[in-house]
Design a protein around this motif. Structure first.
Motif, PDB file in Angstrom:
ATOM      1  N   TYR A 177       0.808  -1.218   0.000  1.00  0.00           N
ATOM      2  CA  TYR A 177       0.000   0.000   0.000  1.00  0.00           C
ATOM      3  C   TYR A 177       0.845   1.275   0.000  1.00  0.00           C
ATOM      4  N   TYR A 178       2.032   1.223   0.514  1.00  0.00           N
ATOM      5  CA  TYR A 178       2.912   2.388   0.584  1.00  0.00           C
ATOM      6  C   TYR A 178       3.428   2.796  -0.795  1.00  0.00           C
ATOM      7  N   GLU A 179       3.311   1.888  -1.782  1.00  0.00           N
ATOM      8  CA  GLU A 179       3.744   2.188  -3.143  1.00  0.00           C
ATOM      9  C   GLU A 179       2.569   2.514  -4.073  1.00  0.00           C
ATOM     10  N   TRP A 180       1.343   2.370  -3.582  1.00  0.00           N
ATOM     11  CA  TRP A 180       0.150   2.553  -4.406  1.00  0.00           C
ATOM     12  C   TRP A 180       0.072   3.992  -4.908  1.00  0.00           C
ATOM     13  N   LYS A 181      -0.180   4.162  -6.184  1.00  0.00           N
ATOM     14  CA  LYS A 181      -0.344   5.489  -6.791  1.00  0.00           C
ATOM     15  C   LYS A 181      -1.777   5.962  -6.552  1.00  0.00           C
ATOM     16  N   SER A 182      -2.010   6.475  -5.363  1.00  0.00           N
ATOM     17  CA  SER A 182      -3.387   6.763  -4.964  1.00  0.00           C
ATOM     18  C   SER A 182      -3.907   8.110  -5.451  1.00  0.00           C
ATOM     19  N   GLU A 183      -3.038   8.962  -5.979  1.00  0.00           N
ATOM     20  CA  GLU A 183      -3.494  10.281  -6.434  1.00  0.00           C
ATOM     21  C   GLU A 183      -4.362  10.190  -7.691  1.00  0.00           C
ATOM     22  N   GLU A 184      -4.193   9.108  -8.425  1.00  0.00           N
ATOM     23  CA  GLU A 184      -4.890   8.948  -9.701  1.00  0.00           C
ATOM     24  C   GLU A 184      -6.083   8.010  -9.550  1.00  0.00           C
ATOM     25  N   LEU A 185      -7.103   8.269 -10.317  1.00  0.00           N
ATOM     26  CA  LEU A 185      -8.235   7.347 -10.369  1.00  0.00           C
ATOM     27  C   LEU A 185      -7.776   6.122 -11.149  1.00  0.00           C
ATOM     28  N   HIS A 186      -7.859   4.970 -10.520  1.00  0.00           N
ATOM     29  CA  HIS A 186      -7.399   3.739 -11.182  1.00  0.00           C
ATOM     30  C   HIS A 186      -8.308   3.450 -12.376  1.00  0.00           C
ATOM     31  N   PRO A 187      -7.737   3.051 -13.520  1.00  0.00           N
ATOM     32  CA  PRO A 187      -8.543   2.782 -14.722  1.00  0.00           C
ATOM     33  C   PRO A 187      -9.678   1.769 -14.502  1.00  0.00           C
ATOM     34  N   LEU A 188      -9.482   0.801 -13.622  1.00  0.00           N
ATOM     35  CA  LEU A 188     -10.536  -0.184 -13.369  1.00  0.00           C
ATOM     36  C   LEU A 188     -11.782   0.441 -12.743  1.00  0.00           C
ATOM     37  N   MET A 189     -11.612   1.579 -12.099  1.00  0.00           N
ATOM     38  CA  MET A 189     -12.760   2.218 -11.446  1.00  0.00           C
ATOM     39  C   MET A 189     -13.832   2.608 -12.464  1.00  0.00           C
ATOM     40  N   ILE A 190     -13.444   2.806 -13.695  1.00  0.00           N
ATOM     41  CA  ILE A 190     -14.408   3.165 -14.744  1.00  0.00           C
ATOM     42  C   ILE A 190     -15.255   1.939 -15.112  1.00  0.00           C
ATOM     43  N   GLN A 191     -14.640   0.778 -15.198  1.00  0.00           N
ATOM     44  CA  GLN A 191     -15.321  -0.453 -15.602  1.00  0.00           C
ATOM     45  C   GLN A 191     -16.039  -1.150 -14.449  1.00  0.00           C
ATOM     46  N   LEU A 192     -15.593  -0.903 -13.245  1.00  0.00           N
ATOM     47  CA  LEU A 192     -16.002  -1.705 -12.101  1.00  0.00           C
ATOM     48  C   LEU A 192     -17.500  -1.714 -11.802  1.00  0.00           C
ATOM     49  N   PRO A 193     -18.195  -0.585 -11.827  1.00  0.00           N
ATOM     50  CA  PRO A 193     -19.625  -0.661 -11.484  1.00  0.00           C
ATOM     51  C   PRO A 193     -20.406  -1.628 -12.377  1.00  0.00           C
ATOM     52  N   GLN A 194     -20.240  -1.507 -13.667  1.00  0.00           N
ATOM     53  CA  GLN A 194     -20.955  -2.388 -14.589  1.00  0.00           C
ATOM     54  C   GLN A 194     -20.473  -3.830 -14.465  1.00  0.00           C
ATOM     55  N   LEU A 195     -19.177  -4.020 -14.316  1.00  0.00           N
ATOM     56  CA  LEU A 195     -18.620  -5.359 -14.160  1.00  0.00           C
ATOM     57  C   LEU A 195     -19.202  -6.047 -12.930  1.00  0.00           C
ATOM     58  N   LEU A 196     -19.242  -5.340 -11.817  1.00  0.00           N
ATOM     59  CA  LEU A 196     -19.768  -5.925 -10.582  1.00  0.00           C
ATOM     60  C   LEU A 196     -21.245  -6.294 -10.726  1.00  0.00           C
ATOM     61  N   GLU A 197     -22.006  -5.424 -11.354  1.00  0.00           N
ATOM     62  CA  GLU A 197     -23.435  -5.721 -11.562  1.00  0.00           C
ATOM     63  C   GLU A 197     -23.618  -6.936 -12.461  1.00  0.00           C
ATOM     64  N   GLN A 198     -22.809  -7.050 -13.496  1.00  0.00           N
ATOM     65  CA  GLN A 198     -22.871  -8.213 -14.379  1.00  0.00           C
ATOM     66  C   GLN A 198     -22.409  -9.476 -13.653  1.00  0.00           C
ATOM     67  N   PHE A 199     -21.398  -9.345 -12.818  1.00  0.00           N
ATOM     68  CA  PHE A 199     -20.898 -10.461 -12.022  1.00  0.00           C
ATOM     69  C   PHE A 199     -22.015 -10.973 -11.113  1.00  0.00           C
ATOM     70  N   LYS A 200     -22.693 -10.071 -10.451  1.00  0.00           N
ATOM     71  CA  LYS A 200     -23.798 -10.430  -9.552  1.00  0.00           C
ATOM     72  C   LYS A 200     -24.871 -11.204 -10.309  1.00  0.00           C
ATOM     73  N   ASP A 201     -25.298 -10.673 -11.436  1.00  0.00           N
ATOM     74  CA  ASP A 201     -26.329 -11.335 -12.241  1.00  0.00           C
ATOM     75  C   ASP A 201     -25.871 -12.706 -12.724  1.00  0.00           C
ATOM     76  N   ALA A 202     -24.638 -12.780 -13.196  1.00  0.00           N
ATOM     77  CA  ALA A 202     -24.109 -14.048 -13.722  1.00  0.00           C
ATOM     78  C   ALA A 202     -24.045 -15.111 -12.635  1.00  0.00           C
ATOM     79  N   VAL A 203     -23.575 -14.744 -11.453  1.00  0.00           N
ATOM     80  CA  VAL A 203     -23.466 -15.701 -10.354  1.00  0.00           C
ATOM     81  C   VAL A 203     -24.859 -16.174  -9.945  1.00  0.00           C
ATOM     82  N   GLU A 204     -25.793 -15.257  -9.812  1.00  0.00           N
ATOM     83  CA  GLU A 204     -27.152 -15.644  -9.418  1.00  0.00           C
ATOM     84  C   GLU A 204     -27.774 -16.587 -10.444  1.00  0.00           C
ATOM     85  N   GLN A 205     -27.568 -16.307 -11.721  1.00  0.00           N
ATOM     86  CA  GLN A 205     -28.097 -17.177 -12.770  1.00  0.00           C
ATOM     87  C   GLN A 205     -27.424 -18.546 -12.748  1.00  0.00           C
TER      88      GLN A 205
END
Length: 140
Positions: free
Chosen positions: A105-133
């Motif tokens: 964590y001491y090396e994490w580049k925390s000043e920048e928004l991580h690129p995955l943060m853009i994809q994550l909301p939709q990915l998580l919602e799709q993951f939830k649906d896929a697992v439930e199905q």
């Protein structure tokens, strides 16, 4: 007959809607403040834990081969068809962040928004649906 801990899977999947909404809000207001940096790290960490916890419950419950790492959890569940093929690469990228977030964590580049943060909301919602199905289909 399988014993799948549906309760524990459901509890973890139930976190996804509020997590996805929080990530969307964080994206929209990102200015890199210390609070936002910590919120981003925690959001990524929770997303990783959800993916690996749920994957572990599926592996145990459906008697899939044993996983030896977080990446292995993703690969096993993808191989069993738990979620669409295209999701595997992004989930692998996500779980690979665990070590940097938790141990380096001491090396994490925390000043920048991580690129995955853009994809994550939709990915998580799709993951939830896929697992439930998947669980519903396999337990018929």
């Amino acid at each position: 007959m399988y014993y799948v801990n549906q309760e524990q899977i459901s509890v973890r999947l139930a976190v996804i809607p509020s997590l996805a909404e929080s990530i969307r809000q964080l994206q929209q207001q990102w200015s890199g403040t210390a609070i936002e940096q910590l919120a981003q790290e925690r959001a990524l960490h929770i997303a990783i834990e959800i993916a690996t916890d749920v994957g572990s419950y599926l592996i145990d419950g459906f008697l899939m081969r044993d996983a030896s790492s977080y990446e292995d959890i993703v690969e096993i569940t993808a191989g069993e068809g738990v979620y669409p093929e295209g999701m595997q690469e992004v989930l692998l990228e996500l779980v690979r962040l665990r070590r940097p977030l938790v141990q380096e964590y001491y090396e994490w580049k925390s000043e920048e928004l991580h690129p995955l943060m853009i994809q994550l909301p939709q990915l998580l919602e799709q993951f939830k649906d896929a697992v439930e199905q998947y669980v519903a289909k396999e337990l018929i």
